[in-house]
Design a protein around this motif. Structure first.
Motif, short mmCIF file in Angstrom:
data_model
loop_
_atom_site.label_atom_id
_atom_site.label_comp_id
_atom_site.label_asym_id
_atom_site.label_seq_id
_atom_site.Cartn_x
_atom_site.Cartn_y
_atom_site.Cartn_z
N LYS A 152 4.75 -3.26 7.00
CA LYS A 152 6.06 -2.97 6.43
C LYS A 152 6.79 -4.26 6.11
N LYS A 153 7.61 -4.21 5.07
CA LYS A 153 8.35 -5.40 4.65
C LYS A 153 9.27 -5.90 5.76
N SER A 154 9.48 -7.21 5.76
CA SER A 154 10.40 -7.85 6.69
C SER A 154 11.83 -7.42 6.40
N ASN A 155 12.68 -7.46 7.43
CA ASN A 155 14.12 -7.20 7.23
C ASN A 155 14.72 -8.22 6.28
N GLU A 156 14.22 -9.46 6.32
CA GLU A 156 14.67 -10.54 5.45
C GLU A 156 13.83 -10.50 4.19
N ASP A 157 14.35 -9.86 3.14
CA ASP A 157 13.56 -9.63 1.92
C ASP A 157 13.14 -10.93 1.25
N LYS A 158 14.00 -11.94 1.26
CA LYS A 158 13.69 -13.20 0.59
C LYS A 158 12.54 -13.94 1.27
N ASP A 160 10.11 -12.28 3.01
CA ASP A 160 9.01 -11.34 3.26
C ASP A 160 7.66 -11.93 2.85
N ASN A 184 16.98 -10.59 10.50
CA ASN A 184 17.67 -10.31 9.24
C ASN A 184 17.80 -11.53 8.35
N LYS A 320 8.57 -10.15 -9.29
CA LYS A 320 9.29 -8.90 -9.07
C LYS A 320 8.30 -7.73 -9.06
N TYR A 354 2.87 -1.78 -3.33
CA TYR A 354 3.90 -1.34 -2.41
C TYR A 354 4.30 0.11 -2.69
N GLU A 357 9.00 0.74 1.46
CA GLU A 357 9.04 -0.46 2.30
C GLU A 357 7.66 -0.89 2.79
#
Length: 369
Positions: A152-158, A160, A184, A320, A354, A357
């Motif tokens: 699953k993706k990290s809470n911190e999207d930037k 990840d 986060n 993206k 993906y 999430e």
């Protein structure tokens, strides 16, 4: 052997950086018995000298010393393990081979597959540890409904990093912990590092490929194979010769700057043909494609994909997400059709998929059309 493994014991790959340090700190806080291991990786002789050591290199002398220091502060065992031979074979040789064949490799993904979550995991098992852990920004969870480990993706999207671990197996995921996925922001991670090691919290993130610390990829490959890449022809889409290039290793799909040739208008690398030693140039429109074929497909979310599956994908770490349809055309080969054209689909890079999430798998790009 595995019956003897301790589920409260974990080996952390310690690079000497902020992320792996805080991963070890967090796991100890959670009650795990933590062992720190720094992986000694292959490095070109010219960079073995201290004059080439740099603060960002994950296997530099200063980083090893940093890892040893923080392990002492955390009061956990610290070892340096020699992985030079397997790293050279599985990561460096692959890197060089791909560049020679006109592809653009991703050695960090290969390192994750063969070193951090394979060789290091085996070492962890030898030490009686059930888990291996790293400072990746991602989350691993088990879904009882489908009986699979998911990413699953990290809470911190930037930050990840799920893109870089698409090729892990269910067995590897079963024995892997990634405690930074719940943070986060990177600032929160640095605050923890600062709380017990001020100098560590100020370290910059590593950017370069660790075995090419001067970022001169073409120079590295030419030294490694002891051969200069020969010049060849730039051609247009109709095969007309436009000029000479300086060796295919110096170019990548979508490149505009540094071509060494001008046409009075923006011109881009459209294709690289290692067999003919030709590079095709064209306008920006030619860089966009809607389809690709990828091999070595690894599915994490699904046991098996049948028919067509609509998901989102990205073709490089910083890209993206774009909606697409994937279909399996052979056992480990897939076709990907994007809903809208994607720029600079590059052979050798990974296409990763993906669903919400969740990162569901990925493959290595073979060609686009």
């Amino acid at each position: 052997m595995k019956e003897m493994l301790d589920k409260k014991k974990v080996v952390v790959g310690m690079s000497g950086g902020v992320d792996s340090t805080v991963a070890a700190y967090k796991l100890k806080e959670l009650g795990y018995e933590v062992i720190g291991i720094n992986m000694k990786l292959w490095k070109e002789e010219k960079f073995e000298d201290e004059q080439f050591e740099n603060d960002g290199g994950c296997c530099s002398l200063s980083s090893v010393n940093d890892a040893r220091r923080v392990c002492s502060k955390l009061d956990i065992p610290f070892y340096v393990v020699n992985f030079k031979e397997i790293f050279k074979k599985k990561v460096v040789d692959y890197f060089v081979d791909d560049y020679q064949n006109g592809r653009t490799p991703n050695p960090c993904i290969a390192c994750n597959k063969f070193i951090k979550f394979d060789a290091l995991l085996r070492k962890a098992h030898e030490l009686g540890a059930y888990y291996v852990a790293t400072g990746h920004y991602a989350k691993i969870e088990y879904d009882n409904n489908i009986n699979r480990y998911l990413v699953k993706k990290s809470n911190e999207d930037k930050k990840d990093q799920t893109y870089a671990i698409y090729n892990l197996t269910q067995e590897q995921l079963k024995h892997t912990l990634m405690p930074l996925g719940d943070f986060n922001s990177k600032d929160d991670v640095r605050k923890i590092a600062n709380s017990f090691d001020f100098s560590m919290s100020k370290k910059k993130d590593s950017q370069e490929i660790c075995f090419v610390p001067d970022d001169d990829y073409s120079g590295f490959v030419e030294r490694y194979i002891d051969k200069k890449f020969t010049k060849g022809n730039f051609i247009d889409l109709k095969g007309k010769i436009l000029g000479k290039h300086n060796g295919i290793i110096n170019y990548t799909i979508g490149q505009r700057k540094g071509l060494g040739i001008t046409f009075g208008k923006p011109t881009y690398v459209i294709d690289i043909n290692s067999k003919t030693n030709e590079i095709t140039l064209g306008d920006n429109e030619g860089v966009f494609k809607k389809n690709l074929i990828a091999n070595e497909f690894n599915s994490i979310y699904y046991d098996k994909i049948e028919g067509e599956l609509e998901v989102y994908a990205k073709i490089r770490y910083s890209a993206k997400l774009t909606k697409c349809i994937i279909s399996v055309i052979e056992e480990d080969k897939i076709k990907v059709t994007f809903m809208s054209p994607v720029r600079a689909i590059t052979p050798g890079q990974a296409v990763v998929f993906y669903k919400g999430e969740y990162m569901i798998g990925g493959a290595t790009i073979e060609r686009s059309f």
